[in-house]
Design a protein around this motif. Structure first.
Motif, PDB file in Angstrom:
ATOM      1  N   VAL A 117      -6.115  12.129  -6.296  1.00 37.35           N
ATOM      2  CA  VAL A 117      -6.759  12.699  -5.111  1.00 37.35           C
ATOM      3  C   VAL A 117      -7.023  14.192  -5.312  1.00 37.35           C
ATOM      4  O   VAL A 117      -8.099  14.696  -4.952  1.00 37.35           O
ATOM      5  N   LEU A 155       0.842  -1.199   0.000  1.00 39.70           N
ATOM      6  CA  LEU A 155       0.000   0.000   0.000  1.00 39.70           C
ATOM      7  C   LEU A 155       0.876   1.247   0.000  1.00 39.70           C
ATOM      8  O   LEU A 155       0.563   2.241  -0.658  1.00 39.70           O
ATOM      9  N   GLN A 156       1.975   1.187   0.703  1.00 40.08           N
ATOM     10  CA  GLN A 156       2.904   2.319   0.751  1.00 40.08           C
ATOM     11  C   GLN A 156       3.426   2.651  -0.643  1.00 40.08           C
ATOM     12  O   GLN A 156       3.514   3.819  -1.019  1.00 40.08           O
ATOM     13  N   VAL A 212      -1.312   8.783  -7.905  1.00 42.22           N
ATOM     14  CA  VAL A 212      -2.313   8.689  -6.833  1.00 42.22           C
ATOM     15  C   VAL A 212      -2.554  10.073  -6.240  1.00 42.22           C
ATOM     16  O   VAL A 212      -3.698  10.469  -5.995  1.00 42.22           O
ATOM     17  N   SER A 213      -1.483  10.827  -6.032  1.00 40.10           N
ATOM     18  CA  SER A 213      -1.630  12.191  -5.508  1.00 40.10           C
ATOM     19  C   SER A 213      -2.441  13.054  -6.473  1.00 40.10           C
ATOM     20  O   SER A 213      -3.321  13.810  -6.057  1.00 40.10           O
ATOM     21  N   LEU A 260       1.962   1.928  -3.548  1.00 40.00           N
ATOM     22  CA  LEU A 260       0.839   2.456  -4.333  1.00 40.00           C
ATOM     23  C   LEU A 260       0.568   3.918  -3.991  1.00 40.00           C
ATOM     24  O   LEU A 260       0.445   4.757  -4.878  1.00 40.00           O
ATOM     25  N   LEU A 261       0.492   4.211  -2.699  1.00 41.36           N
ATOM     26  CA  LEU A 261       0.178   5.580  -2.283  1.00 41.36           C
ATOM     27  C   LEU A 261       1.333   6.544  -2.546  1.00 41.36           C
ATOM     28  O   LEU A 261       1.138   7.758  -2.534  1.00 41.36           O
TER      29      LEU A 261
END
Length: 158
Positions: free
Chosen positions: A124, A111-112, A120-121, A114-115
């Motif tokens: 968002v 997950l780290q 991803v940023s 991916l984020l």
């Protein structure tokens, strides 16, 4: 205890109330500028980008590459201007999802990871703009103010 609550909660809320216009403007400038120029570069190196899309397994790269590149360019420009911000945010979010799924998914091991992807940023930020709106420093605000004088543009997040 009450003065501490005032200092830690009330004052920041009041200050933030005066600066509510700054956050959507800053996000629009950042993502608008980035995508205006990445779209421009992709359009100027279209044959190489079509090859990249083909290597990533994106279907119909001859069609989707110029479409996505053009959307990045035009979408970036529209975000800079604050024009149709909520509408433009949706295809930009889709482009980020496709970028993650096609070009980055193989690198995801947690997950780290991916984020940590910039896509991803950006996703968002586009989602936030789509929900919150462009803010009062935008063409959307001016258009709504002119065409809907009976309703405040703030009702639309503009």
């Amino acid at each position: 205890m009450k003065p501490l609550i005032t200092i830690l909660y009330d004052w920041p809320r009041v200050v933030a109330g005066f600066l509510g216009w700054a956050a959507p403007l800053a996000v629009r400038i950042v993502v608008g500028w980035v995508f205006l120029w990445t779209g421009w570069q992709k359009l100027h190196f279209l044959p190489r980008m079509i090859e990249n899309f083909r290597e990533w397994g994106i279907p119909a790269p001859e069609f989707l590459t110029p479409f996505a590149s053009g959307m990045e360019f035009v979408g970036g420009l529209m975000l800079l201007l604050g024009l149709l911000t909520r509408v433009v945010s949706v295809p930009m979010m889709i482009i980020m999802l496709v970028a993650i799924a096609s070009a980055k998914w193989g690198d995801v091991d947690s997950l780290q990871t991916l984020l940590g992807f910039e896509e991803v940023s950006y996703f968002v930020m586009f989602a936030w703009l789509g929900i919150a709106g462009p803010g009062p420093v935008s063409l959307d605000h001016l258009i709504l103010k002119a065409l809907r004088p009976d309703r405040p543009p703030a009702d639309y997040g503009a």
